[in-house]
Design an enzyme around this catalytic site. Structure first.
Site, PDB file in Angstrom:
ATOM      1  N   GLU A  90      46.100  44.994  38.000  1.00  0.00           N
ATOM      2  CA  GLU A  90      45.590  44.779  36.646  1.00  0.00           C
ATOM      3  C   GLU A  90      44.076  44.960  36.589  1.00  0.00           C
ATOM      4  OE1 GLU A  90      46.597  40.952  35.177  1.00  0.00           O
ATOM      5  OE2 GLU A  90      48.758  41.243  35.339  1.00  0.00           O
ATOM      6  N   CYS A 103      36.660  44.033  34.325  1.00  0.00           N
ATOM      7  CA  CYS A 103      37.048  43.132  35.403  1.00  0.00           C
ATOM      8  C   CYS A 103      38.112  43.849  36.228  1.00  0.00           C
ATOM      9  CB  CYS A 103      37.598  41.830  34.832  1.00  0.00           C
ATOM     10  SG  CYS A 103      38.101  40.632  36.087  1.00  0.00           S
ATOM     11  N   CYS A 110      47.403  38.328  46.082  1.00  0.00           N
ATOM     12  CA  CYS A 110      46.382  37.478  46.688  1.00  0.00           C
ATOM     13  C   CYS A 110      47.068  36.475  47.601  1.00  0.00           C
ATOM     14  CB  CYS A 110      45.593  36.743  45.598  1.00  0.00           C
ATOM     15  SG  CYS A 110      44.238  35.723  46.215  1.00  0.00           S
ATOM     16  N   CYS A 114      45.921  29.622  45.092  1.00  0.00           N
ATOM     17  CA  CYS A 114      45.439  28.657  44.096  1.00  0.00           C
ATOM     18  C   CYS A 114      46.564  28.308  43.123  1.00  0.00           C
ATOM     19  CB  CYS A 114      44.245  29.231  43.342  1.00  0.00           C
ATOM     20  SG  CYS A 114      42.846  29.629  44.411  1.00  0.00           S
ATOM     21  N   CYS A 117      46.826  29.888  39.376  1.00  0.00           N
ATOM     22  CA  CYS A 117      46.625  31.338  39.232  1.00  0.00           C
ATOM     23  C   CYS A 117      47.934  32.097  39.385  1.00  0.00           C
ATOM     24  CB  CYS A 117      45.620  31.813  40.275  1.00  0.00           C
ATOM     25  SG  CYS A 117      45.281  33.582  40.213  1.00  0.00           S
ATOM     26  N   CYS A 331      45.180  36.157  34.694  1.00  0.00           N
ATOM     27  CA  CYS A 331      45.198  37.272  35.641  1.00  0.00           C
ATOM     28  C   CYS A 331      46.502  37.273  36.435  1.00  0.00           C
ATOM     29  CB  CYS A 331      44.006  37.138  36.586  1.00  0.00           C
ATOM     30  SG  CYS A 331      43.897  38.463  37.784  1.00  0.00           S
TER      31      CYS A 331
END
Length: 345
Positions: A90, A103, A110, A114, A117, A331
């Site tokens: 993205e 961005c 990832c 977290c 997220c 995100c």
């Protein structure tokens, strides 16, 4: 091999290794990063034999637009891009009065984990090359017809977990013979990988470092960010003090406001005390809620009260302007919806 990730010097060395003059490497760099062509066949001032040699060993990394969501106000667009290996990432384009910001993602997924997220839901697939990071900007400029003046490496992924490719990207995106975005207009966000922060301080860059802090103490941070089990807040803040001492660049601290977790008055007081004496800016972020997560956004009055406490303690603070809240602002959400849909087909 991804030729878009090579520096001008590396392209000169490549030309020499293929029996060409060094200046052909400079021409190659211009085609890739100034004219931003998508194929070797478009490089008309390079010989046919040189182009054929390039085709045998190299590719020009690119991204293909899979989906685009535009906010009702028209000031934000979210892109889902496909990479050449079929992975998807993205990027977000934001229009401000001072210029256009993009961005970008630095990884496919990832591994930081977290809890608030969406990018971490499917784990880490792989790192992006410098060329793939650049390609997000190139494609958005092509699609919008407008120049990008600010870049934020804050999309999917932990940038400093992809350190070498990130560094190549930073030097390429600011190169005077390429897209030439000022390093002062580039922000790199990290959840606080201390060793890499210290390495970055020595790279002679003028970028802005943003720390995803999201908590005033280690106890709260460990509940929401697994990386806190490795790096304590005091250790991160000391690395930031050292970073500022070397670079002279003010640090930004990102702080997502999570209802009932980190948004109380005493949390603001504690945060203000921890950052005492550090040249920094605090960016309060109304949480983008993720359906698969239990975290909720703080109430507006609590966010305003938090900001007021910080200001009374003489801290530089803003509340991030919400853009694109109607287009899966969290995100990783657009990518997750796409992957879920694909798995059903």
């Amino acid at each position: 091999m991804d030729i878009r990730s090579l520096s001008e010097k590396e392209m000169e060395e490549l030309a020499l290794s293929l029996g060409e003059k060094a200046f052909r490497g400079k021409q190659l760099f211009q085609w890739v990063h100034d004219k931003r062509v998508g194929s070797f066949d478009e490089m008309s001032n390079l010989s046919a034999s040189f182009r054929e040699k390039l085709k045998e060993k190299y590719t020009i990394s690119g991204v293909t637009q899979v989906e685009k969501q535009v906010s009702q106000k028209g000031d934000t667009a979210k892109y889902l891009f496909a990479l050449e290996d079929g992975n998807v990432i993205e990027s977000v384009w934001m229009k401000y009065h001072h210029g256009n910001s993009v961005c970008i993602s630095s990884q496919v997924g990832c591994r930081m984990g977290c809890t608030f997220c969406a990018s971490t839901l499917t784990g880490l697939a792989r790192n992006l090359t410098a060329g793939e990071m650049l390609s997000q900007i190139y494609e958005i400029q092509r699609d919008t017809g407008e120049r990008v003046s600010n870049v934020i490496v804050m999309g999917m992924g932990e940038p400093l977990d992809n350190y070498d490719n990130l560094l190549h990207f930073l030097r390429l995106v600011s190169h005077e013979k390429g897209i030439c975005i000022s390093q002062r207009n580039i922000t790199v966000s990290t959840c606080g990988l201390v060793e890499q922060i210290r390495r970055l301080a020595e790279e002679n860059l003028q970028i802005t470092l943003a720390i995803s802090l999201h908590a005033p103490n280690d106890e709260i941070r460990r509940r929401t960010m697994p990386v806190a089990n490795r790096y304590g807040i005091d250790e991160i803040i000391q690395a930031c003090r050292d970073y500022f001492a070397v670079t002279g660049r003010r640090i930004t601290f990102e702080y997502s406001m999570i209802r009932g977790v980190n948004d109380k008055k005493e949390h603001a007081e504690e945060l203000a005390e921890r950052l005492r004496g550090l040249n920094c800016h605090i960016n309060l972020i109304p949480l983008n809620e993720v359906r698969e997560r239990e975290c909720l956004r703080s109430r507006k009055e609590d966010i305003q009260q938090f900001k007021l406490v910080l200001e009374k303690n003489h801290r530089n603070v803003t509340i991030r302007r919400e853009m694109g809240s109607d287009i899966d602002a969290a995100c990783g959400q657009l990518r997750k919806k796409f992957l879920t849909k694909s798995s059903r087909n």
